[in-house]
Design an enzyme around this catalytic site. Structure first.
Site, PDB file in Angstrom:
ATOM      1  N   HIS A 253      -0.156   0.875  -4.310  1.00 54.09           N
ATOM      2  CA  HIS A 253       0.960   1.813  -4.304  1.00 54.09           C
ATOM      3  C   HIS A 253       1.557   1.900  -2.910  1.00 54.09           C
ATOM      4  O   HIS A 253       0.863   1.726  -1.902  1.00 54.09           O
ATOM      5  CB  HIS A 253       0.488   3.205  -4.725  1.00 54.09           C
ATOM      6  CG  HIS A 253       0.231   3.342  -6.184  1.00 54.09           C
ATOM      7  ND1 HIS A 253       0.415   4.521  -6.857  1.00 54.09           N
ATOM      8  CD2 HIS A 253      -0.212   2.460  -7.112  1.00 54.09           C
ATOM      9  CE1 HIS A 253       0.111   4.363  -8.129  1.00 54.09           C
ATOM     10  NE2 HIS A 253      -0.284   3.113  -8.311  1.00 54.09           N
TER      11      HIS A 253
ATOM     12  N   GLU B 154       2.464   4.487  -1.147  1.00 56.98           N
ATOM     13  CA  GLU B 154       1.848   5.513  -0.305  1.00 56.98           C
ATOM     14  C   GLU B 154       0.549   5.028   0.317  1.00 56.98           C
ATOM     15  O   GLU B 154       0.293   5.265   1.507  1.00 56.98           O
ATOM     16  CB  GLU B 154       1.540   6.788  -1.114  1.00 56.98           C
ATOM     17  CG  GLU B 154       2.747   7.436  -1.731  1.00 56.98           C
ATOM     18  CD  GLU B 154       3.000   7.030  -3.170  1.00 56.98           C
ATOM     19  OE1 GLU B 154       3.408   7.887  -3.960  1.00 56.98           O
ATOM     20  OE2 GLU B 154       2.800   5.835  -3.511  1.00 56.98           O
TER      21      GLU B 154
ATOM     22  N   CYS C 198       1.473  10.105  -7.352  1.00 55.32           N
ATOM     23  CA  CYS C 198       0.567  10.210  -8.492  1.00 55.32           C
ATOM     24  C   CYS C 198      -0.732  10.894  -8.040  1.00 55.32           C
ATOM     25  O   CYS C 198      -0.927  11.147  -6.851  1.00 55.32           O
ATOM     26  CB  CYS C 198       0.292   8.822  -9.059  1.00 55.32           C
ATOM     27  SG  CYS C 198      -0.774   7.810  -7.991  1.00 55.32           S
TER      28      CYS C 198
ATOM     29  N   CYS D  56      -2.606   8.808  -5.241  1.00 58.11           N
ATOM     30  CA  CYS D  56      -1.961   8.894  -3.933  1.00 58.11           C
ATOM     31  C   CYS D  56      -2.068  10.299  -3.359  1.00 58.11           C
ATOM     32  O   CYS D  56      -2.244  10.467  -2.147  1.00 58.11           O
ATOM     33  CB  CYS D  56      -0.509   8.443  -4.036  1.00 58.11           C
ATOM     34  SG  CYS D  56      -0.381   6.676  -4.421  1.00 58.11           S
TER      35      CYS D  56
END
Length: 148
Positions: A48, A50, A78, A81
């Site tokens: 991801h 992040e 999410c 993260c």
């Protein structure tokens, strides 16, 4: 947020869901970490934006505690993260588009409201139309591609 949007565009150009993130040192305004979504190219659910930005910021600053740092991300983080945000001690999270399916910063749940030892401040909806537009365009393109 503009740098995060530019990173999201890079992701889209690679066929990735367009999400970009940057970690900024508040005292200087310097970007210390950058990332964009790479789940498809890395074939990893962990890739991801992040997490990439947080990892790079930790390496840049020489430690896992990202005190006096802010995270700018084009899509609401999410749960995974959000957990990394808590663990890295990021002080502020500024995001663009809300994620009604997976968002853990207000849409589905606000993970930061739970009794963890660190509670980042949240600002959502920053440049929301532009961030959401990138996602809409990307998924529209995928649907059109499938039709052909």
């Amino acid at each position: 947020m503009e740098e995060a949007i530019a990173l999201a565009r890079q992701a889209a150009a690679l066929g990735e869901v367009p999400v970009g993130a940057v970690v900024v040192k508040k005292a200087t305004g310097e970007i210390v970490g950058r990332g964009f979504n790479r789940r498809e190219s890395e074939r990893s659910p962990l890739a991801h934006a992040e997490l990439s930005a947080i990892d790079e910021a930790s390496r840049t600053l020489g430690g896992w505690r990202l005190i006096d740092c802010e995270l700018y991300v084009t899509l609401e983080p999410c749960p995974m993260c959000s957990g990394a945000i808590i663990n890295s001690r990021i002080e502020n999270v500024i995001f663009g588009a809300y994620d009604k399916r997976f968002g853990a910063c207000g849409s589905v749940i606000t993970l930061f409201d739970l009794p963890f030892n660190h509670k980042p401040e949240l600002i959502g909806g920053v440049m929301e139309q532009e961030c959401a537009g990138l996602l809409s365009e990307f998924f529209k393109g995928l649907r059109e591609k499938k039709k052909k």
